[in-house]
Design a protein around this motif. Structure first.
Motif, PDB file in Angstrom:
ATOM      1  N   SER A 194      39.628  81.597  90.408  1.00  0.00           N
ATOM      2  CA  SER A 194      39.883  82.889  89.644  1.00  0.00           C
ATOM      3  C   SER A 194      39.006  83.957  89.723  1.00  0.00           C
ATOM      4  O   SER A 194      38.670  84.851  88.926  1.00  0.00           O
ATOM      5  N   SER A 195      38.336  84.179  91.043  1.00  0.00           N
ATOM      6  CA  SER A 195      37.407  85.256  91.079  1.00  0.00           C
ATOM      7  C   SER A 195      38.320  86.743  91.665  1.00  0.00           C
ATOM      8  O   SER A 195      39.415  86.550  91.752  1.00  0.00           O
ATOM      9  N   VAL A 196      37.701  87.723  91.301  1.00  0.00           N
ATOM     10  CA  VAL A 196      38.574  89.141  92.058  1.00  0.00           C
ATOM     11  C   VAL A 196      37.583  89.464  93.226  1.00  0.00           C
ATOM     12  O   VAL A 196      36.270  89.601  92.873  1.00  0.00           O
ATOM     13  N   PHE A 197      38.331  89.699  94.064  1.00  0.00           N
ATOM     14  CA  PHE A 197      37.572  90.367  95.447  1.00  0.00           C
ATOM     15  C   PHE A 197      38.650  91.104  96.150  1.00  0.00           C
ATOM     16  O   PHE A 197      39.710  90.979  95.906  1.00  0.00           O
ATOM     17  N   THR A 198      38.044  92.067  97.020  1.00  0.00           N
ATOM     18  CA  THR A 198      38.550  93.023  97.809  1.00  0.00           C
ATOM     19  C   THR A 198      38.966  92.336  98.944  1.00  0.00           C
ATOM     20  O   THR A 198      40.245  92.060  99.505  1.00  0.00           O
ATOM     21  N   ASN A 199      38.103  91.856  99.667  1.00  0.00           N
ATOM     22  CA  ASN A 199      38.296  91.319 100.828  1.00  0.00           C
ATOM     23  C   ASN A 199      37.610  89.811 101.075  1.00  0.00           C
ATOM     24  O   ASN A 199      36.490  89.867 101.217  1.00  0.00           O
ATOM     25  N   PRO A 200      38.403  88.728 100.699  1.00  0.00           N
ATOM     26  CA  PRO A 200      37.540  87.520 100.856  1.00  0.00           C
ATOM     27  C   PRO A 200      36.879  87.187 102.060  1.00  0.00           C
ATOM     28  O   PRO A 200      37.355  87.484 103.066  1.00  0.00           O
ATOM     29  N   SER A 201      35.677  86.587 101.974  1.00  0.00           N
ATOM     30  CA  SER A 201      34.929  86.147 103.230  1.00  0.00           C
ATOM     31  C   SER A 201      35.736  84.869 104.201  1.00  0.00           C
ATOM     32  O   SER A 201      35.659  84.587 105.107  1.00  0.00           O
ATOM     33  N   THR A 202      36.567  83.976 103.058  1.00  0.00           N
ATOM     34  CA  THR A 202      37.207  82.952 103.638  1.00  0.00           C
ATOM     35  C   THR A 202      38.591  82.883 102.852  1.00  0.00           C
ATOM     36  O   THR A 202      38.557  83.225 101.821  1.00  0.00           O
ATOM     37  N   PHE A 203      39.645  82.058 103.455  1.00  0.00           N
ATOM     38  CA  PHE A 203      40.546  81.854 103.000  1.00  0.00           C
ATOM     39  C   PHE A 203      40.907  80.220 102.918  1.00  0.00           C
ATOM     40  O   PHE A 203      40.253  79.568 103.755  1.00  0.00           O
ATOM     41  N   ILE A 204      41.382  79.705 102.016  1.00  0.00           N
ATOM     42  CA  ILE A 204      41.558  78.078 101.860  1.00  0.00           C
ATOM     43  C   ILE A 204      42.720  77.664 102.231  1.00  0.00           C
ATOM     44  O   ILE A 204      43.795  78.128 101.579  1.00  0.00           O
ATOM     45  N   LEU A 205      43.033  77.082 103.302  1.00  0.00           N
ATOM     46  CA  LEU A 205      44.308  76.437 103.709  1.00  0.00           C
ATOM     47  C   LEU A 205      44.860  75.219 103.218  1.00  0.00           C
ATOM     48  O   LEU A 205      43.953  74.289 103.154  1.00  0.00           O
ATOM     49  N   GLN A 206      45.726  75.207 102.258  1.00  0.00           N
ATOM     50  CA  GLN A 206      46.276  74.310 101.581  1.00  0.00           C
ATOM     51  C   GLN A 206      46.607  72.964 102.182  1.00  0.00           C
ATOM     52  O   GLN A 206      46.850  71.757 101.616  1.00  0.00           O
ATOM     53  N   GLY A 207      47.231  73.121 103.339  1.00  0.00           N
ATOM     54  CA  GLY A 207      47.669  72.021 104.137  1.00  0.00           C
ATOM     55  C   GLY A 207      49.135  72.105 103.657  1.00  0.00           C
ATOM     56  O   GLY A 207      49.932  72.891 103.796  1.00  0.00           O
ATOM     57  N   ILE A 208      49.787  70.847 103.267  1.00  0.00           N
ATOM     58  CA  ILE A 208      51.098  70.600 103.059  1.00  0.00           C
ATOM     59  C   ILE A 208      51.053  70.452 101.425  1.00  0.00           C
ATOM     60  O   ILE A 208      50.745  69.437 101.020  1.00  0.00           O
ATOM     61  N   PRO A 209      51.347  71.473 100.712  1.00  0.00           N
ATOM     62  CA  PRO A 209      51.458  71.323  99.244  1.00  0.00           C
ATOM     63  C   PRO A 209      52.266  70.140  98.707  1.00  0.00           C
ATOM     64  O   PRO A 209      53.375  70.043  99.056  1.00  0.00           O
ATOM     65  N   GLY A 210      51.639  69.321  97.733  1.00  0.00           N
ATOM     66  CA  GLY A 210      52.328  68.117  97.186  1.00  0.00           C
ATOM     67  C   GLY A 210      52.311  66.907  98.008  1.00  0.00           C
ATOM     68  O   GLY A 210      52.713  65.874  97.442  1.00  0.00           O
ATOM     69  N   LEU A 211      51.856  66.933  99.203  1.00  0.00           N
ATOM     70  CA  LEU A 211      51.613  65.889 100.178  1.00  0.00           C
ATOM     71  C   LEU A 211      50.338  65.647 100.602  1.00  0.00           C
ATOM     72  O   LEU A 211      49.952  64.992 101.610  1.00  0.00           O
ATOM     73  N   ASP A 212      49.283  66.076  99.845  1.00  0.00           N
ATOM     74  CA  ASP A 212      47.754  65.994 100.118  1.00  0.00           C
ATOM     75  C   ASP A 212      47.601  64.433 100.388  1.00  0.00           C
ATOM     76  O   ASP A 212      46.869  64.124 101.462  1.00  0.00           O
ATOM     77  N   ALA A 213      47.997  63.327  99.518  1.00  0.00           N
ATOM     78  CA  ALA A 213      47.755  61.827  99.882  1.00  0.00           C
ATOM     79  C   ALA A 213      48.165  61.512 101.164  1.00  0.00           C
ATOM     80  O   ALA A 213      47.606  60.580 101.633  1.00  0.00           O
ATOM     81  N   ALA A 214      49.423  62.303 101.774  1.00  0.00           N
ATOM     82  CA  ALA A 214      50.022  61.820 102.973  1.00  0.00           C
ATOM     83  C   ALA A 214      49.579  62.350 104.363  1.00  0.00           C
ATOM     84  O   ALA A 214      50.016  62.178 105.246  1.00  0.00           O
ATOM     85  N   HIS A 215      48.484  63.307 104.047  1.00  0.00           N
ATOM     86  CA  HIS A 215      47.978  64.228 105.097  1.00  0.00           C
ATOM     87  C   HIS A 215      47.529  63.345 106.630  1.00  0.00           C
ATOM     88  O   HIS A 215      47.974  63.696 107.518  1.00  0.00           O
ATOM     89  N   VAL A 216      47.073  62.218 106.249  1.00  0.00           N
ATOM     90  CA  VAL A 216      46.509  61.048 107.213  1.00  0.00           C
ATOM     91  C   VAL A 216      47.632  60.923 107.994  1.00  0.00           C
ATOM     92  O   VAL A 216      47.792  60.612 109.194  1.00  0.00           O
ATOM     93  N   TRP A 217      48.599  60.544 107.063  1.00  0.00           N
ATOM     94  CA  TRP A 217      49.838  59.862 107.963  1.00  0.00           C
ATOM     95  C   TRP A 217      50.834  60.869 108.468  1.00  0.00           C
ATOM     96  O   TRP A 217      51.377  60.631 109.627  1.00  0.00           O
ATOM     97  N   ILE A 218      50.741  62.169 107.839  1.00  0.00           N
ATOM     98  CA  ILE A 218      51.547  63.204 108.685  1.00  0.00           C
ATOM     99  C   ILE A 218      50.762  63.561 109.658  1.00  0.00           C
ATOM    100  O   ILE A 218      51.552  63.971 110.907  1.00  0.00           O
ATOM    101  N   SER A 219      49.650  63.664 110.031  1.00  0.00           N
ATOM    102  CA  SER A 219      48.749  63.805 111.028  1.00  0.00           C
ATOM    103  C   SER A 219      49.227  63.072 112.401  1.00  0.00           C
ATOM    104  O   SER A 219      49.137  63.486 113.688  1.00  0.00           O
ATOM    105  N   ILE A 220      49.610  61.790 112.000  1.00  0.00           N
ATOM    106  CA  ILE A 220      49.998  60.938 113.112  1.00  0.00           C
ATOM    107  C   ILE A 220      51.343  61.320 114.181  1.00  0.00           C
ATOM    108  O   ILE A 220      51.015  61.856 115.231  1.00  0.00           O
TER     109      ILE A 220
END
Length: 313
Positions: free
Chosen positions: A6-32
């Motif tokens: 919830s910070s406010v910033f103009t140019n963030p130093s990094t972005f956070i890539l969420q992956g596949i929203p809602g399927l975080d628990a299956a990321h390892v299986w999706i990676s196959i």
């Protein structure tokens, strides 16, 4: 990670890539399947490049365009898939702001390059079928180099404003990108400003570049079909049309996922986010994997050379 909530910033130093929203628990299986598809794409496209380089009989316009397509597929898939796999395997979701812009440029630029090369391959099929006796005099090495350079310059010039437009906006509330890679529309959604110019420019690029490519391909195939129907017998017509089979498959596997992805981002708000992401990933994964398989299976010269490599003692 400190800016991800919830910070406010103009140019963030990094972005956070969420992956596949809602399927975080299956990321390892999706990676196959993702990693298998990526490995097939790398191996297949390098094989195409190797075979065309080693086989002098393949030093023709059709195969040079195929090499351009293979290089484009290698860059396109490599610009996104390794970072996706890092997210799936190690949950390392951070990406530097500038690295995100670079990734965005490469993904969109080489998507346009692939569209341009597929259109150029339609020209090759048109000349081969409609003007077979003048094929070598029309599609000279000089003309092919000019076509390749024009496709690259067009794509670079059209996509170059993307990172500059993204950089100028202020970002607030969150720096979490709801994708496993940086694409223009997903990053722009995070901006705290009126970003209609980005949407209008993105649509203009889509219609002026990809739209014109599709129109050019359609006109080329209208002329090809007219020429085929002038041929003497049904067998000759069928045999001639089958020479376009590999190219038609490339058209289908590239444009259909790309079209669905673009339409869903703009008009498919009712679809779950993971559906958006999975369909959006198709044009980064499926064409680079299937193109070398299609051309390897359907092109006799490539198939024979490949069999020779494995059977030669």
């Amino acid at each position: 990670m400190s800016h991800s909530n919830s910070s406010v910033f103009t140019n963030p130093s990094t972005f956070i890539l969420q992956g596949i929203p809602g399927l975080d628990a299956a990321h390892v299986w999706i990676s196959i399947p993702f990693s298998v598809i990526y490995a097939i794409a790398i191996l297949g496209n390098f094989t195409i490049l190797f075979i065309v380089k080693m086989e002098s009989s393949l030093h023709e316009p059709m195969y040079y365009f195929l090499c351009m397509l293979a290089v484009t597929d290698l860059v396109l898939t490599t610009s996104a898939v390794p970072k996706m796999l890092i997210i799936f395997w190690f949950k390392f979701r951070e990406i530097d702001f500038n690295d995100c812009l670079i990734q965005m440029f490469f993904i969109h630029c080489f998507t346009l390059i692939e569209s341009g090369i597929i259109a150029a391959m339609a020209l090759d099929r048109y000349v081969a079928i409609c003007h077979p006796l003048r094929y070598s005099t029309i599609l000279t090495h000089c003309l092919m180099a000019k076509i390749g350079l024009a496709v690259v310059l067009r794509s670079g010039v059209l996509i170059l404003p993307y990172p500059f437009l993204v950089r100028q906006w202020p970002y607030c509330r969150t720096n979490v990108v709801s994708e496993p890679y940086c694409v223009h529309i997903a990053v722009v959604k995070l901006a705290c400003a009126d970003t209609h110019v980005n949407s209008y420019y993105g649509l203009a690029v889509l219609f002026c570049a990809v739209g014109l490519d599709v129109i050019f391909i359609a006109i080329s195939y209208m002329q090809i079909i007219r020429a085929i129907f002038r041929l003497s017998t049904k067998d000759v017509r069928l045999k001639t049309f089958l020479t376009c089979g590999s190219h038609i498959c490339s058209i289908v596997i590239f444009y259909i996922p790309s079209l669905f992805s673009s339409l869903m981002y703009r008009f498919g708000q009712n679809f779950p986010m993971h559906v958006h992401v999975l369909i959006g990933s198709l044009y980064l994964l499926v064409p680079p994997m299937l193109n070398p398989i299609i051309y390897g299976v359907r092109t006799k010269q490539i198939r024979d050379r490949l069999l020779h490599l494995f059977t030669h003692k």
